[in-house]
Design an enzyme around this catalytic site. Sequence first.
Site, mmCIF file in Angstrom:
data_model
loop_
_atom_site.group_PDB
_atom_site.id
_atom_site.type_symbol
_atom_site.label_atom_id
_atom_site.label_comp_id
_atom_site.label_asym_id
_atom_site.label_seq_id
_atom_site.Cartn_x
_atom_site.Cartn_y
_atom_site.Cartn_z
ATOM 1 N N CYS A 28 0.854 -1.193 0.000
ATOM 2 C CA CYS A 28 0.000 0.000 0.000
ATOM 3 C C CYS A 28 0.888 1.240 0.000
ATOM 4 O O CYS A 28 2.117 1.149 0.054
ATOM 5 C CB CYS A 28 -0.931 0.013 1.207
ATOM 6 S SG CYS A 28 -0.085 0.287 2.782
ATOM 7 N N ASP A 441 7.589 32.052 -28.939
ATOM 8 C CA ASP A 441 8.661 32.705 -29.681
ATOM 9 C C ASP A 441 8.294 32.660 -31.161
ATOM 10 O O ASP A 441 7.530 31.789 -31.595
ATOM 11 C CB ASP A 441 9.973 31.965 -29.419
ATOM 12 C CG ASP A 441 11.092 32.481 -30.290
ATOM 13 O OD1 ASP A 441 11.314 33.703 -30.306
ATOM 14 O OD2 ASP A 441 11.746 31.657 -30.972
ATOM 15 N N ASP A 640 12.730 27.804 -29.037
ATOM 16 C CA ASP A 640 13.717 26.844 -29.534
ATOM 17 C C ASP A 640 15.132 27.402 -29.574
ATOM 18 O O ASP A 640 16.053 26.712 -29.973
ATOM 19 C CB ASP A 640 13.336 26.372 -30.937
ATOM 20 C CG ASP A 640 13.634 27.425 -32.004
ATOM 21 O OD1 ASP A 640 13.534 28.624 -31.676
ATOM 22 O OD2 ASP A 640 13.972 27.045 -33.135
ATOM 23 N N ASP A 644 15.909 31.984 -25.799
ATOM 24 C CA ASP A 644 14.659 31.628 -25.131
ATOM 25 C C ASP A 644 14.894 30.930 -23.793
ATOM 26 O O ASP A 644 13.951 30.769 -23.012
ATOM 27 C CB ASP A 644 13.821 30.693 -26.020
ATOM 28 C CG ASP A 644 13.441 31.339 -27.338
ATOM 29 O OD1 ASP A 644 13.141 32.547 -27.329
ATOM 30 O OD2 ASP A 644 13.459 30.643 -28.365
#
Length: 757
Positions: A28, A441, A640, A644
């Site tokens: 459990c 972006d 990307d 960024d």
Amino acid sequence: MTLSMIYKVSTVSSVDKHYRLSISGMSCAGCVASVENALTGVAGVNDVAVNFAEHTAVVGGEIEVSALIQAVQQAGYDAAHLVSEADDETKEAHEFEQYRHRQRQAIVAASVGAPLFVLGLAGAMPDMLDRSGQIFWLVVGVATLGVLVYSGRQFFIGAWKSLRNHNANMDTLIALGTGTAWLYSMLITVYPTLVPSLSRHAYFEAATIILALINLGAALEMKARGKTSQAIKRLIGLQPKTARVIRDGVEQDVPIGEVGLDETLRVRPGEKIPVDGDVIEGGSSVDEAMLTGEPIPVEKVAGDSVVAGTLNKSGTFLMIARHIGHDTVLAQIVDMVRKAQNSRPAIGRLADKVTAVFVPSVLIVALLTFLVWFNVGPDPRLAFTLVTTMTVLIIACPCALGLATPISIMVGVGKAAEFGSLIRNGEALQRAGELSVVVLDKTGTVTQGKPCVTQIVSLQPWDDNGILQLAASVEAGSEHPLAEAIIDAAKSKGLSLESAHEFSAQAGLGVRARVGKQQVLLGNHRFMMENDIAIDALADEVHALASTAQTPMFIAVDQSLAGVIAVSDPVKSDAPGAIAELLASGLRVVLLTGDNQATADVVAGQVGITHVVAEVMPADKADVIRALQAEGQAVAMVGDGINDAPALAQADVGFAIGTGTDIAIESADVALMSGSLYGVVDSIRLSRATMRNIRQNLFGAFIYNALGIPIAAGILYPLFGVLLNPIIAGAAMAASSVTVVSNANRLRLFSTARSDR
């Protein structure tokens, strides 16, 4: 996603050694806390993630695996180190055998309990005071003891181990309930006159049928749990078992584990690529759907990279092995998915805190139930006391509560990997469903990220080729996408590049260098202004270019404007559809770019975005995210590029487009292995579905225990004269776990936005 991205992620995110252990004996969620505490207590351990649904643990730190196994064993459980695919297959085989064993245990218990239950309903049970009746009940008692030993031994052993370690778990509750029923029944069988006639009832059938139901429930749960890891199994199954290697000029098939680095391999049509490497001869189209979720084959020629597990469709080619074994992209993906499946979101940690104190609380409730019924209950007082106490112990097992979160996380993360989204942890999965704003972006995210030169405007005494040659010479040392476009344009016109000296770049503005004796500046409007270059002579041309989403790049020679080079980056074909899906789901979408306002507005108009923040310096992108967060928004950043990375890290959830740079991928919570924005849509939709599934599981588990325990304790008896049968309690407990696992498996039916189109 490029090969280097996966490898870079692996090395950056795994400074410590990480060990994956198979844990046996957990019954459990209370056991999870015990195992975590045992592993955390080992010197050198930095992080521990125990997955109750998969019965595994991932441990990070500078430690020896033997010390981890010893710590688990001292806590009353057992552990084995999972190293290879063969170890996982052994674990899977062991779990299947456990499933079959639980089935046999259920059948044996039912074969004894069912006849007793039927005879009891028919009123055909013999009287204990008769000699023949007492012999019958003694035989039944011995048979029931055999059931307890065969079908219930794991519960009694687990309860004893927990007691030795000062813990209590599900095994404790079951062992106390069934053990007490058997002891009481044997006592009144041997000494029937010890209790009043109304209390003279044996509960052998209850003990056996409860064990039958619990074992059957456990078997069904194991079978359903096995389906939750199918995503991992499919990923592992993508790698072929053999490879065709060329050694000493002879082609031969060898096991995949025997392929060495830099060996030459032949891949024929219809075969899966065995390892990561580079094509050196020939070509083909390769189905990379397992990486990107996109079914369209990608053409491969000499010099291109290929990835293990992808499917060679048509041609044949030779390749050289660059990454093998655990270093392949496929192996890294499997590792990342497993780590994410073992992680827990905030909602899961809440459930863990509850279950950590749940079993001790149930024992207190059971004791109070015993005392109340024994002291103020009606006759037959002893019988009522036993029945209610046993029922409380049986119905309160917190299996469903412990499974509620991890089982859904396992299925959700695995499903995400199937459509090309690598979710790093459960926390990111939870936050993605709570987003209110998605910031995109522009370059490489909304647009293709492969710009090309579309127009050149030159001022006297310069001509178009002259300024293009200078611009390309300056940009030769840059890796910016716009630089590549200028260099490609110069090469396509056969222009030779000159050497550039004293090169320097200002992020988000432009570059400068000396070409021969000339000082050349190349950059945007702001860069020209900061260097006191007047651009009024081309103001009309620049406005016209920007109005058609062409980015103007000014070039100045020796402090005089020489011309402008326009570069255009086409919008991705599926970007408008994906953005429309985001808007339709109630999200606010913002376009964030360092490009000029006019160009950004045109691109935004093409994809249906109304909120635009343009001409933002790379360092300021994270500030835009902070400003939105200060408004109370839950913000996602999708990007990307290197510029960024700070914004990705600042956002509540960072999505890195898989075609981007290593740094962007490392900063993100979700890595999208294709360049499509539909990956963002699908990840958010899946997050919402997973969190909805977890809430359903937790609600069901909490309601089950909140209602079940008071009813089991007899709260309805004073009003309606109703008591819950211990057998029904056992069936309800088993059904609750199966229901939770089955509900989580519904996530496997999740369909992506792309498949819905």
